[in-house]
Scaffold this active site. Structure first.
Site, mmCIF file in Angstrom:
data_model
loop_
_atom_site.group_PDB
_atom_site.id
_atom_site.type_symbol
_atom_site.label_atom_id
_atom_site.label_comp_id
_atom_site.label_asym_id
_atom_site.label_seq_id
_atom_site.Cartn_x
_atom_site.Cartn_y
_atom_site.Cartn_z
ATOM 1 N N HIS C 16 -66.980 8.068 19.227
ATOM 2 C CA HIS C 16 -66.667 8.324 20.555
ATOM 3 C C HIS C 16 -66.149 7.265 21.041
ATOM 4 O O HIS C 16 -66.344 6.072 20.255
ATOM 5 C CB HIS C 16 -67.947 8.933 21.185
ATOM 6 C CG HIS C 16 -68.646 8.013 22.129
ATOM 7 N ND1 HIS C 16 -68.835 7.976 23.477
ATOM 8 C CD2 HIS C 16 -69.524 7.170 21.580
ATOM 9 C CE1 HIS C 16 -69.662 7.217 23.572
ATOM 10 N NE2 HIS C 16 -69.965 6.284 22.346
ATOM 11 N N CYS C 35 -67.397 -0.301 24.750
ATOM 12 C CA CYS C 35 -67.602 1.015 24.516
ATOM 13 C C CYS C 35 -66.331 1.635 24.627
ATOM 14 O O CYS C 35 -65.905 2.732 24.148
ATOM 15 C CB CYS C 35 -68.749 1.543 25.567
ATOM 16 S SG CYS C 35 -70.220 1.076 25.114
ATOM 17 N N HIS C 41 -65.951 3.963 18.148
ATOM 18 C CA HIS C 41 -67.087 3.551 17.585
ATOM 19 C C HIS C 41 -67.962 4.772 17.205
ATOM 20 O O HIS C 41 -67.554 5.838 17.491
ATOM 21 C CB HIS C 41 -67.758 2.414 18.236
ATOM 22 C CG HIS C 41 -68.328 2.804 19.521
ATOM 23 N ND1 HIS C 41 -67.514 3.027 20.717
ATOM 24 C CD2 HIS C 41 -69.452 3.000 19.814
ATOM 25 C CE1 HIS C 41 -68.386 3.375 21.688
ATOM 26 N NE2 HIS C 41 -69.617 3.411 21.307
ATOM 27 N N HIS C 43 -72.170 6.547 16.520
ATOM 28 C CA HIS C 43 -73.623 6.388 16.757
ATOM 29 C C HIS C 43 -74.392 7.629 16.100
ATOM 30 O O HIS C 43 -73.659 8.495 15.509
ATOM 31 C CB HIS C 43 -74.134 6.693 18.018
ATOM 32 C CG HIS C 43 -73.666 5.464 19.088
ATOM 33 N ND1 HIS C 43 -74.132 4.419 18.995
ATOM 34 C CD2 HIS C 43 -72.697 5.522 20.244
ATOM 35 C CE1 HIS C 43 -73.472 3.564 20.061
ATOM 36 N NE2 HIS C 43 -72.843 4.475 20.584
ATOM 37 N N ASP C 81 -71.875 17.068 14.606
ATOM 38 C CA ASP C 81 -72.185 16.152 13.437
ATOM 39 C C ASP C 81 -70.920 15.822 12.688
ATOM 40 O O ASP C 81 -70.232 16.477 12.269
ATOM 41 C CB ASP C 81 -73.421 16.849 12.373
ATOM 42 C CG ASP C 81 -73.649 15.824 11.584
ATOM 43 O OD1 ASP C 81 -73.935 14.688 11.794
ATOM 44 O OD2 ASP C 81 -74.007 16.209 10.383
ATOM 45 N N HIS C 82 -70.627 14.492 12.477
ATOM 46 C CA HIS C 82 -69.746 14.032 11.591
ATOM 47 C C HIS C 82 -68.260 14.369 12.361
ATOM 48 O O HIS C 82 -67.336 14.659 11.793
ATOM 49 C CB HIS C 82 -69.607 14.446 10.133
ATOM 50 C CG HIS C 82 -70.631 13.514 9.397
ATOM 51 N ND1 HIS C 82 -72.024 13.618 9.613
ATOM 52 C CD2 HIS C 82 -70.592 12.562 8.529
ATOM 53 C CE1 HIS C 82 -72.553 12.735 8.764
ATOM 54 N NE2 HIS C 82 -71.691 11.876 8.109
ATOM 55 N N GLU C 128 -79.258 7.567 22.024
ATOM 56 C CA GLU C 128 -77.956 6.981 21.235
ATOM 57 C C GLU C 128 -78.293 5.683 20.611
ATOM 58 O O GLU C 128 -77.544 5.577 19.398
ATOM 59 C CB GLU C 128 -77.017 6.583 22.420
ATOM 60 C CG GLU C 128 -75.640 6.378 22.082
ATOM 61 C CD GLU C 128 -74.633 5.979 23.368
ATOM 62 O OE1 GLU C 128 -73.687 6.664 23.808
ATOM 63 O OE2 GLU C 128 -75.094 4.589 23.659
#
Lengths: 139, 139, 139, 139, 139, 139
Positions: C16, C35, C41, C43, C81-82, C128
């Site tokens: 994100h 950010c 980037h 997490h 996810d992913h 996060e």
């Protein structure tokens, strides 16, 4: 060529006791303490499986982790998770379920299919509680 | 003289995907699964850098950890943290960002400045998720 | 009757950025710092979902954890996810992907199916990084 | 006067299964899945006990943690650790050993001795695996 | 409007002892046990600071975490880290350094600057060892 | 015969500083930074002791972990826990309490009694904070 070690963690929860059937309860309790409780106890086990090899030029992988996960699941976790190690697990028959012996047996379950994949099984690390774990390097 | 291994942990958060530009999307998805998602995904990476050497008689240190931290920050973390590994990181250009390849590249970033300090870089350990990590020992 | 809170943890890894499309890059960087990196980037997110209710006299369960896990998987994890939270996730369209906003959106995804099951959704906790997390209680 | 919550963690390892003796094996497996394995399984349980009160002007303590630890040890951990929850634990007789029910029973073991000490028992948090835990606040 | 709780973790390492200067060593040892060791001992403290509020429509933030981190650093961590809590820390003068008292004092250090920022300080959680922590909610 | 490594974790909390008595305060602060704070600071130390050997055919143990725990307690933890490493610990006299030097000294405390037990002391790992640790293999 560079050699990298790659590790995948899996988990299982199982019952066991440390108790030799050829010993009296007294001797088992004297030797194994509370681990010899006749009605079993249990643990959440954490398992780290390390494979060693050269990353593939094509994929950058030593071993495909989803393939490694599948091997560990079929050969180890599905056989141990939510089981009694001493009663339900064929590959532990005739062995006392010390963490040491369990790690050796897990190695034996994994060695052939991992090594056939092109990597080399390097280490089986098995943690029984946050305060103790063993590592087995295959010899 | 005694040899001690000392390790410092650092962290960075980054986006990446596993996807070869010379392959079709279909082949990338077939090979890398959900890691090939075209719009990227990301991780919190944990990095442990281990240096080996004799503790100095003067300070008791193998290497000054704040100096080691400064090297890791300048040569690795500042270049990766809150970045896209595949687009923003010069030292990863031309490599697929598998954890294996990223660990090797981090080793190359650290080897010269660590070894000039008097210690020897021993291991780069890189964890991508709680369930997988790699270790690279430089050869 | 006793009320118990039961919590299930799930995990997902996603990309994100914090960057408003109606602001200049300069303003985004000034407001959101690193950010706002344009190339994203990412997490590893840890998600804890807490449900509150009376344990069933029949099963001893507030809610069947495998059923709760299935809801979380279908309504949250499979969608995040992913993935890229800002590009790939329909339920995040039109929201900035701050951890706060993401936790509220996850609550909205889970509230109806959890509450239809007989329990009450009590808390969505979203971590996060190891140094920050949010909790949302639905109001 | 300020109210502070203080928490002590303890741990125990135990075997159990989710299986009602008045149900068939088929019904138990259909309801409880692998948790109904007839030969038991087990867990490392983490227990957090939270007591609420005003810190004493004399000592700065809400409750002396070594006293709280002694109560938890005598009334909970010594009775559960390296035991079979369903066979060996008097205070669990007649209850299914769901995490919910076990947390309620631990509360009942602790409430009187903690409250006699001057603090108030506030929460029993019991974690069965890294992915699930329950909290019970006494009502 | 939705209310979200957001938490930032910080860490510090400090020496202290539990020992009232107006008591004899014997009484201190009888009351505080090994925590009264005259030459001090120490801990790695983990601190979680939770702020409650509505996420801003503009940023999605309850509070800017880097701003919160700056307040915690200036008002708490810089004053405690690598210090002796009983000798070096002005805001702990005249208080016994129980974890309870330290959490209350940290709250007092943070309340005004956090609340001036628009959020509300909700909880200070302070962990002294992996086995004990306290939470203070400000009253 | 198979060789297994078995590890037991113990913990202690202690005060120390990095400060040579033959140096000025200025030189100590310039060399050791905030670790030279004259009034001490402290840490929660985590200690992992690894012993290597063949599992006994009789017990399945490389070494009885409760025996290993007893040695570590008597020879290390009881001497360090809730102490000042620089003032209270005979086996650290004349050494700077860097993590490196402390790990070497712990090895010396453990080597004879562990090796007399039939196993071989393999590694002392000592963690000072979550971001740094050392390993010593005895040479």
């Amino acid at each position: 060529m560079p050699i990298v070690h790659i590790t995948r963690r899996e988990r299982f929860s199982a019952a066991h006791k440390l108790s030799r059937p050829d010993w009296s309860l007294e001797k088992n309790l004297a030797t194994f303490g509370k681990c010899a409780n006749p009605n079993w106890h249990g643990h959440n086990y954490d398992l780290w499986v390390t494979v060693k090899g050269e990353p593939s030029a094509e994929t950058g992988f030593v071993i495909d982790l989803s393939f490694l996960g599948k091997i560990i699941k079929e050969r180890v976790v599905d056989l141990l998770d939510h089981k009694n190690i001493d009663l339900d697990v064929a590959f532990m028959r005739g062995r006392w379920s010390s963490t040491e012996n369990l790690a050796i047996a897990i190695w034996e379950q994994l060695e052939a299919p991992v090594n056939e994949s092109g990597g080399r099984l390097f280490c089986v690390k098995l943690q029984e509680t946050e305060n103790n774990h063993v590592e087995y390097y295959g010899g």
